[in-house]
Motif scaffolding. Structure first.
Motif, PDB file in Angstrom:
ATOM      1  N   GLN A  65      69.652 123.767 -79.654  1.00  0.00           N
ATOM      2  CA  GLN A  65      70.302 125.080 -79.733  1.00  0.00           C
ATOM      3  C   GLN A  65      71.281 125.023 -78.937  1.00  0.00           C
ATOM      4  O   GLN A  65      71.538 125.713 -77.872  1.00  0.00           O
ATOM      5  CB  GLN A  65      69.270 126.131 -79.413  1.00  0.00           C
ATOM      6  N   VAL A  66      72.299 123.950 -79.086  1.00  0.00           N
ATOM      7  CA  VAL A  66      73.232 123.896 -78.115  1.00  0.00           C
ATOM      8  C   VAL A  66      74.494 124.557 -78.815  1.00  0.00           C
ATOM      9  O   VAL A  66      75.154 124.509 -79.898  1.00  0.00           O
ATOM     10  CB  VAL A  66      73.779 122.663 -78.136  1.00  0.00           C
ATOM     11  N   HIS A  67      75.026 125.316 -77.928  1.00  0.00           N
ATOM     12  CA  HIS A  67      76.290 126.306 -78.208  1.00  0.00           C
ATOM     13  C   HIS A  67      77.277 125.817 -78.059  1.00  0.00           C
ATOM     14  O   HIS A  67      77.477 124.955 -77.034  1.00  0.00           O
ATOM     15  CB  HIS A  67      76.104 127.705 -77.550  1.00  0.00           C
ATOM     16  N   ASP A  68      78.747 125.941 -78.612  1.00  0.00           N
ATOM     17  CA  ASP A  68      79.960 125.807 -78.220  1.00  0.00           C
ATOM     18  C   ASP A  68      80.157 126.254 -76.691  1.00  0.00           C
ATOM     19  O   ASP A  68      80.249 127.591 -76.590  1.00  0.00           O
ATOM     20  CB  ASP A  68      81.231 126.489 -79.234  1.00  0.00           C
ATOM     21  N   SER A  69      80.496 125.358 -75.883  1.00  0.00           N
ATOM     22  CA  SER A  69      80.769 125.751 -74.655  1.00  0.00           C
ATOM     23  C   SER A  69      81.383 124.551 -73.739  1.00  0.00           C
ATOM     24  O   SER A  69      81.401 123.409 -74.260  1.00  0.00           O
ATOM     25  CB  SER A  69      79.344 126.019 -73.917  1.00  0.00           C
ATOM     26  N   VAL A  70      81.513 124.668 -72.414  1.00  0.00           N
ATOM     27  CA  VAL A  70      82.050 124.061 -71.528  1.00  0.00           C
ATOM     28  C   VAL A  70      80.756 123.553 -70.522  1.00  0.00           C
ATOM     29  O   VAL A  70      80.331 124.573 -70.244  1.00  0.00           O
ATOM     30  CB  VAL A  70      83.260 124.112 -70.677  1.00  0.00           C
ATOM     31  N   CYS A  71      80.352 122.558 -70.681  1.00  0.00           N
ATOM     32  CA  CYS A  71      78.981 122.174 -69.690  1.00  0.00           C
ATOM     33  C   CYS A  71      79.042 121.250 -68.983  1.00  0.00           C
ATOM     34  O   CYS A  71      79.791 119.877 -68.923  1.00  0.00           O
ATOM     35  CB  CYS A  71      78.074 121.432 -71.039  1.00  0.00           C
ATOM     36  N   LYS A 113      82.925 124.671 -60.434  1.00  0.00           N
ATOM     37  CA  LYS A 113      84.558 125.253 -60.616  1.00  0.00           C
ATOM     38  C   LYS A 113      85.040 124.853 -61.661  1.00  0.00           C
ATOM     39  O   LYS A 113      86.022 125.417 -62.331  1.00  0.00           O
ATOM     40  CB  LYS A 113      84.961 125.159 -59.143  1.00  0.00           C
ATOM     41  N   GLU A 114      85.105 123.589 -61.789  1.00  0.00           N
ATOM     42  CA  GLU A 114      85.973 122.779 -62.946  1.00  0.00           C
ATOM     43  C   GLU A 114      85.420 123.444 -64.283  1.00  0.00           C
ATOM     44  O   GLU A 114      86.413 123.583 -65.356  1.00  0.00           O
ATOM     45  CB  GLU A 114      85.990 121.241 -62.662  1.00  0.00           C
ATOM     46  N   VAL A 115      84.238 123.451 -64.291  1.00  0.00           N
ATOM     47  CA  VAL A 115      83.792 123.926 -65.863  1.00  0.00           C
ATOM     48  C   VAL A 115      84.361 125.312 -65.917  1.00  0.00           C
ATOM     49  O   VAL A 115      84.671 125.735 -67.100  1.00  0.00           O
ATOM     50  CB  VAL A 115      82.164 123.958 -66.006  1.00  0.00           C
ATOM     51  N   LYS A 158      87.534 129.101 -68.810  1.00  0.00           N
ATOM     52  CA  LYS A 158      88.431 130.368 -68.914  1.00  0.00           C
ATOM     53  C   LYS A 158      89.788 129.826 -69.846  1.00  0.00           C
ATOM     54  O   LYS A 158      90.330 130.578 -70.575  1.00  0.00           O
ATOM     55  CB  LYS A 158      88.608 130.661 -67.381  1.00  0.00           C
ATOM     56  N   GLU A 159      90.236 128.368 -69.608  1.00  0.00           N
ATOM     57  CA  GLU A 159      91.486 128.193 -70.036  1.00  0.00           C
ATOM     58  C   GLU A 159      91.167 128.056 -71.653  1.00  0.00           C
ATOM     59  O   GLU A 159      92.403 128.308 -72.320  1.00  0.00           O
ATOM     60  CB  GLU A 159      92.004 126.849 -69.228  1.00  0.00           C
ATOM     61  N   LYS A 160      90.169 127.507 -71.936  1.00  0.00           N
ATOM     62  CA  LYS A 160      90.147 127.246 -73.578  1.00  0.00           C
ATOM     63  C   LYS A 160      89.134 128.462 -74.176  1.00  0.00           C
ATOM     64  O   LYS A 160      88.970 128.642 -75.371  1.00  0.00           O
ATOM     65  CB  LYS A 160      89.251 125.997 -73.709  1.00  0.00           C
ATOM     66  N   GLY A 161      88.846 129.523 -73.509  1.00  0.00           N
ATOM     67  CA  GLY A 161      88.054 130.623 -74.102  1.00  0.00           C
ATOM     68  C   GLY A 161      86.873 130.299 -74.595  1.00  0.00           C
ATOM     69  O   GLY A 161      86.352 130.798 -75.449  1.00  0.00           O
ATOM     70  N   LEU A 162      86.076 129.584 -73.713  1.00  0.00           N
ATOM     71  CA  LEU A 162      84.683 129.027 -74.200  1.00  0.00           C
ATOM     72  C   LEU A 162      83.569 129.814 -73.122  1.00  0.00           C
ATOM     73  O   LEU A 162      84.088 130.028 -72.005  1.00  0.00           O
ATOM     74  CB  LEU A 162      84.845 127.343 -74.241  1.00  0.00           C
ATOM     75  N   LYS A 163      82.419 129.544 -73.443  1.00  0.00           N
ATOM     76  CA  LYS A 163      81.297 129.930 -72.857  1.00  0.00           C
ATOM     77  C   LYS A 163      81.237 128.858 -71.619  1.00  0.00           C
ATOM     78  O   LYS A 163      81.575 127.822 -71.882  1.00  0.00           O
ATOM     79  CB  LYS A 163      80.145 130.216 -73.515  1.00  0.00           C
ATOM     80  N   LYS A 164      80.295 129.140 -70.843  1.00  0.00           N
ATOM     81  CA  LYS A 164      79.980 128.200 -69.486  1.00  0.00           C
ATOM     82  C   LYS A 164      78.476 127.658 -69.776  1.00  0.00           C
ATOM     83  O   LYS A 164      77.690 128.747 -69.983  1.00  0.00           O
ATOM     84  CB  LYS A 164      80.291 128.553 -68.429  1.00  0.00           C
ATOM     85  N   ALA A 165      78.258 126.493 -69.479  1.00  0.00           N
ATOM     86  CA  ALA A 165      76.973 126.036 -69.466  1.00  0.00           C
ATOM     87  C   ALA A 165      76.591 124.928 -68.421  1.00  0.00           C
ATOM     88  O   ALA A 165      77.418 124.507 -67.985  1.00  0.00           O
ATOM     89  CB  ALA A 165      76.609 125.242 -70.828  1.00  0.00           C
ATOM     90  N   LYS A 175      71.939 130.925 -61.193  1.00  0.00           N
ATOM     91  CA  LYS A 175      72.258 132.003 -61.823  1.00  0.00           C
ATOM     92  C   LYS A 175      73.351 132.913 -61.165  1.00  0.00           C
ATOM     93  O   LYS A 175      74.063 133.411 -61.859  1.00  0.00           O
ATOM     94  CB  LYS A 175      70.684 133.032 -61.709  1.00  0.00           C
ATOM     95  N   GLN A 176      73.601 132.752 -59.848  1.00  0.00           N
ATOM     96  CA  GLN A 176      74.605 133.178 -59.093  1.00  0.00           C
ATOM     97  C   GLN A 176      75.796 132.744 -59.605  1.00  0.00           C
ATOM     98  O   GLN A 176      76.912 133.611 -59.500  1.00  0.00           O
ATOM     99  CB  GLN A 176      74.387 132.959 -57.731  1.00  0.00           C
ATOM    100  N   TRP A 177      76.127 131.602 -60.438  1.00  0.00           N
ATOM    101  CA  TRP A 177      77.245 131.181 -60.801  1.00  0.00           C
ATOM    102  C   TRP A 177      77.733 131.922 -62.271  1.00  0.00           C
ATOM    103  O   TRP A 177      78.676 131.754 -62.725  1.00  0.00           O
ATOM    104  CB  TRP A 177      77.356 129.941 -61.065  1.00  0.00           C
ATOM    105  N   GLN A 178      76.803 132.633 -62.764  1.00  0.00           N
ATOM    106  CA  GLN A 178      76.980 133.619 -63.996  1.00  0.00           C
ATOM    107  C   GLN A 178      77.487 132.691 -65.046  1.00  0.00           C
ATOM    108  O   GLN A 178      78.470 133.124 -65.927  1.00  0.00           O
ATOM    109  CB  GLN A 178      77.977 134.624 -63.650  1.00  0.00           C
ATOM    110  N   PHE A 179      76.760 131.609 -65.339  1.00  0.00           N
ATOM    111  CA  PHE A 179      77.127 130.965 -66.645  1.00  0.00           C
ATOM    112  C   PHE A 179      76.385 131.501 -67.721  1.00  0.00           C
ATOM    113  O   PHE A 179      75.347 132.401 -67.504  1.00  0.00           O
ATOM    114  CB  PHE A 179      76.587 129.281 -66.272  1.00  0.00           C
ATOM    115  N   ASP A 180      76.870 131.328 -68.898  1.00  0.00           N
ATOM    116  CA  ASP A 180      76.042 131.773 -70.173  1.00  0.00           C
ATOM    117  C   ASP A 180      74.881 131.099 -70.698  1.00  0.00           C
ATOM    118  O   ASP A 180      73.846 131.587 -71.059  1.00  0.00           O
ATOM    119  CB  ASP A 180      77.158 131.870 -71.371  1.00  0.00           C
TER     120      ASP A 180
END
Length: 108
Positions: free
Chosen positions: A15-21, A38-40, A45-52, A83-88
């Motif tokens: 179950q891998v979703h489109d994201s920057v990982c 931070k780079e992720v 943000k730049e590409k409008g993708l979720k964070k993983a 969790k504090q980094w609020q990734f998706d």
């Protein structure tokens, strides 16, 4: 935002979703890890993708070298800190099940 925790193993569908990982073990979540996260965030943000974040249930050295590994934090502590980094998404690869599958395959 609630980070979705997804366990990946050989006996469950991927179950891998489109994201920057960010891929790593993240034991201790040191400054190098934080820079990667931070780079992720920046790329997502730049590409409008979720964070993983993708990590392993146990350190790969423990499986590959078959010796004990001294952990700086437990998996649950790592999850709470990250969790504090609020990734998706937070992917956890179950290396123990992968090892059992490989051993079973090689014995047949």
């Amino acid at each position: 935002m609630v980070m979705e925790i997804i366990h990946l193993s050989v006996d469950t569908p991927m179950q891998v979703h489109d994201s920057v990982c960010a891929l790593g073990f993240f034991d201790g979540v040191h400054l190098g890890h934080q820079q990667l996260l931070k780079e992720v965030e920046h790329i997502a943000k730049e590409k409008g993708l979720k964070k993983a974040i993708m990590t392993f249930s146990v350190h790969p050295k423990q499986i590959l070298e078959n010796n004990d590994y001294h952990y700086l934090m437990s998996l649950s502590e790592k999850i709470n800190i990250l969790k504090q980094w609020q990734f998706d998404y937070f992917y956890i690869i179950d290396l123990c099940k992968c090892k059992l599958m490989c051993l079973d395959f090689s014995s047949n």
